[in-house]
Design a protein around this motif. Structure first.
Motif, mmCIF file in Angstrom:
data_model
loop_
_atom_site.group_PDB
_atom_site.id
_atom_site.type_symbol
_atom_site.label_atom_id
_atom_site.label_comp_id
_atom_site.label_asym_id
_atom_site.label_seq_id
_atom_site.Cartn_x
_atom_site.Cartn_y
_atom_site.Cartn_z
ATOM 1 N N ASN A 81 -6.378 10.030 -6.189
ATOM 2 C CA ASN A 81 -7.804 10.262 -6.454
ATOM 3 C C ASN A 81 -8.191 9.847 -7.871
ATOM 4 O O ASN A 81 -9.092 10.413 -8.485
ATOM 5 C CB ASN A 81 -8.176 11.727 -6.219
ATOM 6 C CG ASN A 81 -9.663 11.899 -5.965
ATOM 7 O OD1 ASN A 81 -10.310 11.037 -5.379
ATOM 8 N ND2 ASN A 81 -10.227 13.007 -6.424
ATOM 9 N N SER A 82 -7.471 8.850 -8.391
ATOM 10 C CA SER A 82 -7.763 8.307 -9.719
ATOM 11 C C SER A 82 -8.101 6.830 -9.589
ATOM 12 O O SER A 82 -7.604 6.137 -8.694
ATOM 13 C CB SER A 82 -6.560 8.503 -10.637
ATOM 14 O OG SER A 82 -6.726 7.806 -11.856
ATOM 15 N N LEU A 83 -8.938 6.350 -10.493
ATOM 16 C CA LEU A 83 -9.323 4.949 -10.462
ATOM 17 C C LEU A 83 -8.294 4.039 -11.130
ATOM 18 O O LEU A 83 -8.323 2.819 -10.931
ATOM 19 C CB LEU A 83 -10.681 4.761 -11.147
ATOM 20 C CG LEU A 83 -11.863 5.510 -10.522
ATOM 21 C CD1 LEU A 83 -13.133 5.205 -11.296
ATOM 22 C CD2 LEU A 83 -12.024 5.162 -9.057
ATOM 23 N N THR A 135 0.814 -1.215 0.000
ATOM 24 C CA THR A 135 0.000 0.000 0.000
ATOM 25 C C THR A 135 0.850 1.269 0.000
ATOM 26 O O THR A 135 0.542 2.236 -0.706
ATOM 27 C CB THR A 135 -0.944 0.007 1.209
ATOM 28 O OG1 THR A 135 -0.179 -0.217 2.408
ATOM 29 C CG2 THR A 135 -1.988 -1.092 1.080
ATOM 30 N N ILE A 136 1.925 1.289 0.793
ATOM 31 C CA ILE A 136 2.778 2.485 0.841
ATOM 32 C C ILE A 136 3.452 2.713 -0.508
ATOM 33 O O ILE A 136 3.518 3.850 -1.010
ATOM 34 C CB ILE A 136 3.819 2.351 1.959
ATOM 35 C CG1 ILE A 136 3.130 2.281 3.329
ATOM 36 C CG2 ILE A 136 4.804 3.525 1.918
ATOM 37 C CD1 ILE A 136 4.077 2.087 4.489
ATOM 38 N N LEU A 148 -6.390 -0.008 0.579
ATOM 39 C CA LEU A 148 -5.720 0.787 -0.438
ATOM 40 C C LEU A 148 -6.548 2.003 -0.843
ATOM 41 O O LEU A 148 -6.029 3.114 -0.949
ATOM 42 C CB LEU A 148 -5.417 -0.069 -1.661
ATOM 43 C CG LEU A 148 -4.660 0.676 -2.770
ATOM 44 C CD1 LEU A 148 -3.251 1.023 -2.292
ATOM 45 C CD2 LEU A 148 -4.587 -0.167 -4.026
ATOM 46 N N VAL A 149 -7.832 1.796 -1.082
ATOM 47 C CA VAL A 149 -8.670 2.919 -1.505
ATOM 48 C C VAL A 149 -8.792 3.959 -0.403
ATOM 49 O O VAL A 149 -8.946 5.159 -0.664
ATOM 50 C CB VAL A 149 -10.063 2.405 -1.943
ATOM 51 C CG1 VAL A 149 -10.824 1.836 -0.762
ATOM 52 C CG2 VAL A 149 -10.875 3.524 -2.589
ATOM 53 N N LEU A 150 -8.676 3.529 0.838
ATOM 54 C CA LEU A 150 -8.703 4.469 1.956
ATOM 55 C C LEU A 150 -7.484 5.380 1.943
ATOM 56 O O LEU A 150 -7.565 6.553 2.320
ATOM 57 C CB LEU A 150 -8.763 3.700 3.276
ATOM 58 C CG LEU A 150 -8.770 4.520 4.567
ATOM 59 C CD1 LEU A 150 -10.034 5.370 4.650
ATOM 60 C CD2 LEU A 150 -8.667 3.604 5.774
ATOM 61 N N LEU A 186 -15.729 1.940 1.560
ATOM 62 C CA LEU A 186 -15.647 3.145 2.376
ATOM 63 C C LEU A 186 -17.033 3.651 2.752
ATOM 64 O O LEU A 186 -17.232 4.227 3.825
ATOM 65 C CB LEU A 186 -14.884 4.242 1.620
ATOM 66 C CG LEU A 186 -13.367 4.251 1.756
ATOM 67 C CD1 LEU A 186 -12.951 4.459 3.189
ATOM 68 C CD2 LEU A 186 -12.753 2.988 1.197
ATOM 69 N N TRP A 187 -17.982 3.443 1.858
ATOM 70 C CA TRP A 187 -19.377 3.825 2.126
ATOM 71 C C TRP A 187 -19.922 3.062 3.329
ATOM 72 O O TRP A 187 -20.676 3.602 4.131
ATOM 73 C CB TRP A 187 -20.189 3.565 0.857
ATOM 74 C CG TRP A 187 -21.666 3.596 0.974
ATOM 75 C CD1 TRP A 187 -22.456 4.681 1.247
ATOM 76 C CD2 TRP A 187 -22.563 2.498 0.773
ATOM 77 N NE1 TRP A 187 -23.775 4.332 1.231
ATOM 78 C CE2 TRP A 187 -23.871 2.990 0.940
ATOM 79 C CE3 TRP A 187 -22.396 1.157 0.457
ATOM 80 C CZ2 TRP A 187 -24.987 2.183 0.804
ATOM 81 C CZ3 TRP A 187 -23.496 0.364 0.322
ATOM 82 C CH2 TRP A 187 -24.773 0.876 0.502
ATOM 83 N N LEU A 188 -19.504 1.803 3.480
ATOM 84 C CA LEU A 188 -19.990 0.996 4.599
ATOM 85 C C LEU A 188 -19.534 1.534 5.950
ATOM 86 O O LEU A 188 -20.184 1.278 6.970
ATOM 87 C CB LEU A 188 -19.513 -0.454 4.445
ATOM 88 C CG LEU A 188 -20.084 -1.256 3.279
ATOM 89 C CD1 LEU A 188 -19.464 -2.642 3.247
ATOM 90 C CD2 LEU A 188 -21.589 -1.361 3.384
ATOM 91 N N SER A 189 -18.434 2.252 5.967
ATOM 92 C CA SER A 189 -17.894 2.751 7.235
ATOM 93 C C SER A 189 -18.325 4.171 7.553
ATOM 94 O O SER A 189 -17.790 4.779 8.482
ATOM 95 C CB SER A 189 -16.363 2.692 7.193
ATOM 96 O OG SER A 189 -15.860 3.550 6.179
ATOM 97 N N SER A 190 -19.277 4.702 6.803
ATOM 98 C CA SER A 190 -19.624 6.115 6.941
ATOM 99 C C SER A 190 -20.871 6.378 7.781
ATOM 100 O O SER A 190 -21.245 7.536 7.960
ATOM 101 C CB SER A 190 -19.830 6.727 5.543
ATOM 102 O OG SER A 190 -20.924 6.111 4.881
#
Length: 275
Positions: free
Chosen positions: A136-138, A122-123, A212-214, A226-230
């Protein structure tokens, strides 16, 4: 007689216990999604929501950027699966059919990559994305997810290709096909179970990925995990909305598994032992 009946019954009893053990959390998630708030926080468990409500589903769908998250998840997941299938099919064909220097080492690297924990990357992925102005890109997510599922896909498809007799390709080439045409018309149709099983594995892996997306993406580039954690309020977690969101999040995987389950299970076992 009693011992004989017991000998036949105890495997079924164990099977039922295991089914209940694994299915109950899923049932509890779905049931909680339909419960009233009072039933969710009640000290007495409510196993059947007789007074069902769809309020939690509405709350989940009305969350900020929900449809953006859906689009992002579908884009990176489908993109990663398709790219990995194309690359893995060609690599698996080369490993299964061709003899070249370093072939065994390449197979060993594939196995090692499959066993490696991807969280350690991830790093590195963040730094590469930052240095190439791709935060911020897919695209980084899609490529990283593709790398996650690529070793398993190559290994599985290699077994399927090795199990196809070479004589079928040779017969097609004798009849006028080029090697590419023989691959497309003879081998590729026989890879359907393997393609389905690896597609299911890749879909689940990319669909559920969270760390990774986080790290890599900001708000507009995030995905559904991420939506699930909001769903948090000033009073704590909104468990009703969280369970409703989790239920909706699991639906695509369940639908895909229902359609692919027979060939997917056969593909996993056949590709693992052949070749």
């Amino acid at each position: 007689m009693r011992r004989s009946l017991f000998g036949r019954a105890w495997p079924n009893v164990i099977a039922v216990v295991l089914i209940v053990f694994f299915v109950f959390p899923v049932y509890w998630m779905i049931a909680t999604a339909f419960k009233q708030n009072n039933d969710i926080i009640s000290k007495t468990p409510v196993f059947i929501p007789f007074d069902a409500t769809f309020e939690h589903f509405t709350t989940a769908v009305d969350a900020p950027n929900f449809w953006t998250y859906v689009t992002n998840s579908v884009t990176v997941t489908v993109g990663a699966v398709l790219i990995s299938l194309v690359v893995a099919t060609l690599a698996a064909f080369a490993v299964a059919r061709m003899r070249f220097r370093g072939r065994k080492a390449f197979v060993l690297v594939i196995m090692m990559a499959q066993m490696a924990p991807w969280e350690v990357m991830t790093i590195a992925v963040y730094m590469i994305s930052r240095d190439n102005d791709m935060l911020n890109s897919l695209l980084p997510l899609t490529l990283f997810y593709m790398m996650m599922v690529l070793p398993f896909t190559i290994w599985t498809l290699r077994g399927f290709i090795a199990a196809v007799p070479k004589e079928l390709e040779e017969s097609a080439m004798v009849d006028g096909c080029t090697r590419t045409q023989a691959f497309a018309k003879v081998i590729l149709p026989l890879l359907a179970p393997g393609l389905m099983s690896t597609s299911l594995f890749g879909f689940i892996t990319a669909w559920n990925e969270f760390p990774l997306v986080l790290i890599v993406n900001k708000e507009q580039g995030k995905t559904l995990p991420l939506w699930l954690s909001s769903f948090k309020t000033a009073f704590g977690n909104d468990w009703g909305a969280t369970m409703a969101a989790s239920t909706m999040f699991a639906i695509p995987v369940l639908i895909l598994f229902v359609f692919l389950q027979r060939k997917a299970v056969g593909g996993l076992t056949d590709g693992a032992v052949k070749g």
